[in-house]
Scaffold this motif. Structure first.
Motif, PDB file in Angstrom:
ATOM      1  N   MET A   1      23.715 -27.288 -81.916  1.00  0.00           N
ATOM      2  CA  MET A   1      23.972 -26.064 -81.185  1.00  0.00           C
ATOM      3  C   MET A   1      22.632 -25.425 -80.793  1.00  0.00           C
ATOM      4  N   THR A   2      22.543 -25.011 -79.559  1.00  0.00           N
ATOM      5  CA  THR A   2      21.294 -24.418 -79.092  1.00  0.00           C
ATOM      6  C   THR A   2      21.163 -22.978 -79.597  1.00  0.00           C
ATOM      7  N   THR A   3      19.964 -22.459 -79.511  1.00  0.00           N
ATOM      8  CA  THR A   3      19.708 -21.079 -79.922  1.00  0.00           C
ATOM      9  C   THR A   3      20.564 -20.117 -79.101  1.00  0.00           C
ATOM     10  N   LEU A   4      20.654 -20.350 -77.801  1.00  0.00           N
ATOM     11  CA  LEU A   4      21.441 -19.473 -76.936  1.00  0.00           C
ATOM     12  C   LEU A   4      22.916 -19.505 -77.334  1.00  0.00           C
ATOM     13  N   ASN A   6      24.152 -20.172 -80.212  1.00  0.00           N
ATOM     14  CA  ASN A   6      24.238 -19.510 -81.502  1.00  0.00           C
ATOM     15  C   ASN A   6      24.280 -17.993 -81.319  1.00  0.00           C
ATOM     16  N   LEU A   7      23.394 -17.469 -80.465  1.00  0.00           N
ATOM     17  CA  LEU A   7      23.371 -16.031 -80.190  1.00  0.00           C
ATOM     18  C   LEU A   7      24.669 -15.583 -79.525  1.00  0.00           C
ATOM     19  N   GLN A   8      25.171 -16.375 -78.583  1.00  0.00           N
ATOM     20  CA  GLN A   8      26.387 -16.011 -77.859  1.00  0.00           C
ATOM     21  C   GLN A   8      27.595 -15.973 -78.784  1.00  0.00           C
ATOM     22  N   GLN A   9      27.588 -16.787 -79.831  1.00  0.00           N
ATOM     23  CA  GLN A   9      28.689 -16.770 -80.794  1.00  0.00           C
ATOM     24  C   GLN A   9      28.642 -15.515 -81.661  1.00  0.00           C
ATOM     25  N   ARG A  10      27.441 -15.046 -81.972  1.00  0.00           N
ATOM     26  CA  ARG A  10      27.293 -13.891 -82.862  1.00  0.00           C
ATOM     27  C   ARG A  10      27.437 -12.555 -82.159  1.00  0.00           C
ATOM     28  N   TYR A  11      27.186 -12.510 -80.856  1.00  0.00           N
ATOM     29  CA  TYR A  11      27.222 -11.251 -80.113  1.00  0.00           C
ATOM     30  C   TYR A  11      28.176 -11.359 -78.936  1.00  0.00           C
ATOM     31  N   THR A  12      28.999 -10.327 -78.768  1.00  0.00           N
ATOM     32  CA  THR A  12      29.926 -10.319 -77.632  1.00  0.00           C
ATOM     33  C   THR A  12      29.295  -9.681 -76.408  1.00  0.00           C
ATOM     34  N   LYS A  13      28.134  -9.056 -76.580  1.00  0.00           N
ATOM     35  CA  LYS A  13      27.440  -8.419 -75.464  1.00  0.00           C
ATOM     36  C   LYS A  13      26.273  -9.288 -75.005  1.00  0.00           C
ATOM     37  N   SER A  14      25.770  -8.999 -73.810  1.00  0.00           N
ATOM     38  CA  SER A  14      24.696  -9.827 -73.265  1.00  0.00           C
ATOM     39  C   SER A  14      23.314  -9.207 -73.434  1.00  0.00           C
ATOM     40  N   LEU A  15      23.258  -7.928 -73.829  1.00  0.00           N
ATOM     41  CA  LEU A  15      21.978  -7.252 -74.052  1.00  0.00           C
ATOM     42  C   LEU A  15      21.906  -6.759 -75.491  1.00  0.00           C
ATOM     43  N   LEU A  54      20.184 -12.112 -74.162  1.00  0.00           N
ATOM     44  CA  LEU A  54      20.303 -13.205 -75.129  1.00  0.00           C
ATOM     45  C   LEU A  54      19.508 -14.422 -74.644  1.00  0.00           C
ATOM     46  N   GLU A  55      19.495 -14.626 -73.333  1.00  0.00           N
ATOM     47  CA  GLU A  55      18.764 -15.762 -72.768  1.00  0.00           C
ATOM     48  C   GLU A  55      17.264 -15.626 -73.029  1.00  0.00           C
ATOM     49  N   GLU A  56      16.745 -14.408 -72.869  1.00  0.00           N
ATOM     50  CA  GLU A  56      15.314 -14.181 -73.085  1.00  0.00           C
ATOM     51  C   GLU A  56      14.945 -14.366 -74.553  1.00  0.00           C
ATOM     52  N   ILE A  57      15.797 -13.899 -75.441  1.00  0.00           N
ATOM     53  CA  ILE A  57      15.547 -14.064 -76.881  1.00  0.00           C
ATOM     54  C   ILE A  57      15.540 -15.547 -77.241  1.00  0.00           C
ATOM     55  N   ALA A  58      16.532 -16.287 -76.737  1.00  0.00           N
ATOM     56  CA  ALA A  58      16.612 -17.722 -77.013  1.00  0.00           C
ATOM     57  C   ALA A  58      15.403 -18.451 -76.448  1.00  0.00           C
TER      58      ALA A  58
END
Length: 63
Positions: A1-4, A6-15, A54-58
């Protein structure tokens, strides 16, 4: 699973707020500010607050 993904699974928001992003990266908000000012991570201003996609963080984590 990619970092992005993983983040998308944990957060329902994009910022994420500065506080949430610092916690996610396990760094202080002051360090996050230094990274922002050095253009190591991009942010967006929304309503006077600083937010990160989330994309920038990943992208930062994977670099």
């Amino acid at each position: 699973m990619t970092t992005l993904q993983n983040l998308q699974q944990r957060y329902t928001k994009s910022l994420l707020s500065k506080k949430e992003t610092a916690k996610e990266l396990n760094i202080s908000q002051a360090t996050l500010d230094r990274l922002r000012k050095a253009n190591a991570i991009n942010s967006r201003k929304v309503g006077g607050g600083i937010y990160f996609t989330l994309e920038e963080i990943a992208s930062f984590v994977d670099a």
